[in-house]
Design an enzyme around this catalytic site. Structure first.
Site, PDB file in Angstrom:
ATOM      1  N   GLU A 182      -3.737  -2.736   2.723  1.00 48.15           N
ATOM      2  CA  GLU A 182      -3.005  -3.887   2.655  1.00 48.15           C
ATOM      3  C   GLU A 182      -3.996  -4.946   1.911  1.00 48.15           C
ATOM      4  O   GLU A 182      -3.781  -6.336   2.429  1.00 48.15           O
ATOM      5  CB  GLU A 182      -2.660  -4.645   3.941  1.00 48.15           C
ATOM      6  N   GLU A 274       2.481   2.288   7.686  1.00 45.31           N
ATOM      7  CA  GLU A 274       2.811   1.704   9.135  1.00 45.31           C
ATOM      8  C   GLU A 274       4.093   0.959   9.234  1.00 45.31           C
ATOM      9  O   GLU A 274       4.604   0.709   8.199  1.00 45.31           O
ATOM     10  CB  GLU A 274       1.666   0.330   9.206  1.00 45.31           C
TER      11      GLU A 274
END
Length: 351
Positions: A182, A274
């Site tokens: 991320e 995720e």
């Protein structure tokens, strides 16, 4: 005759089962061959375990009678700036047992900054040192000055985690390795200074883990979530997206799947690395967003305590009916559905 659109739709799932590491271990190559064989046809179910407690797998099994195919683990508590404050990592041992029980292992690393932790509780205590707000560690300075203390500490930390990954290699465990995740969001220190130092760090980690530590059991899963942060096809095996839809919104996340297709012209597997709310398998099939695997995050996305403090299913994000639908759906692969990966056929070879 198939239309051009249909041909392109089929092509996106035709990824050749080869790894960026030319001397990858046989077991890693077999796992990649398996992932390529199922990609576009089925999605592997996955679940991240909690850092301090691990009831997620048991809760899923009680509800569905099945375990997920992919177990998610984290080297968070193995970061040196945490262990020097008393944490003890347990996920390496748990991951080894998960593999022995027939599951696939994926690891991320919430890398506590090597130094300059602000330690301002409660929101920016040392234990949150992977967040940009909780550290003054400067990745740009570190990467621009290889003779600096900061750079040396980056190597120290990489070497520590490499030792744990080496123990998994010695045990014959292939790892879907998802570091520096991320990054484009900027909320983690490794993404706080933009793409350039991040990409340098990614390449440094790949080179050191592969060529210094001989970690040939890794399949490199890049999860930067923006094209500008892509380190190049020679450094990425699989592309991952992390997506947290609103509560009980069971879309396919097709827009993010299409976004990931645009990161490179090369054919790469795309995974939902995720998620909070589960995606609907029928929507994924219908929308052409056939993620290679999903990995539901831990805690409230899966369970909550009952009155006696026992972990039970939380339906805040995903209702029981949708969990049962996914785990019983022919599109989904659970742990019991996995083949013997130790003997899964390699491409172009007699096995």
């Amino acid at each position: 005759m198939a239309t051009m659109k249909e041909q392109m739709k089929d092509r996106r799932y035709k990824v050749k089962p080869y790894l960026i590491n030319p001397i990858a271990d046989e077991i890693a190559r077999r796992l990649m061959a398996y992932l390529c064989s199922t990609y576009g046809k089925r999605m592997l179910t996955g679940q991240q375990i909690g850092v301090l407690s691990t009831p997620e797998m048991d809760v899923i099994y009680r509800e569905t009678g099945k375990y997920p195919a992919v177990g998610g683990f984290d080297f968070m508590n193995d970061s040196p700036s945490r262990t020097e404050r008393g944490t003890k990592g347990t996920d390496t041992r748990l991951a080894l047992q998960w593999w022995r029980d027939g599951g696939i292992v994926t690891f991320c690393w919430h890398w506590n900054a090597p130094k300059d932790l602000l330690d301002q509780p409660p929101d920016n205590g040392w234990h949150r040192g992977f967040y940009t707000t909780a550290t003054a560690f400067d990745i740009a300075r570190a990467m621009d000055h290889p003779s600096s203390e900061e750079y040396a500490l980056l190597l120290r930390d990489i070497d520590v985690i490499s030792g744990l990954l080496a123990s998994l290699r010695e045990a014959g465990v292939p790892v879907l390795w998802r570091p520096l995740h991320e990054a484009s969001g900027g909320w983690f220190w490794w993404g706080a200074k933009g793409p350039e130092p991040y990409i340098k760090l990614w390449k440094l980690m790949y080179d050191r883990m592969t060529n210094v530590h001989g970690l040939h059991n890794l399949i490199w899963v890049w999860n930067g979530q923006h094209k500008d942060w892509y380190p190049g096809d020679a450094y990425v095996d699989i592309i991952g997206e992390d997506i947290y839809p609103p509560e009980r919104q069971y879309g396919s996340n097709a827009d993010r799947f299409r976004q990931a297709l645009e990161y490179t012209d090369a054919d790469k597997i795309i995974a939902l690395t995720e998620n909070g709310t589960l995606p609907d398998p029928d929507r994924m099939i219908e929308d052409g967003a056939r993620w290679a695997w999903n990995c539901t995050w831990y805690g409230e996305f899966v369970h909550r305590p009952d009155e006696a403090g026992r972990a039970i299913l939380s339906e805040r994000y995903t209702e029981r009916e949708m969990i049962l639908k996914l785990y019983r759906h022919p599109f989904a692969v659970t742990r019991a559905d996995l083949p013997d990966l130790v003997s899964f056929p390699l491409p172009g070879a007699a096995n």
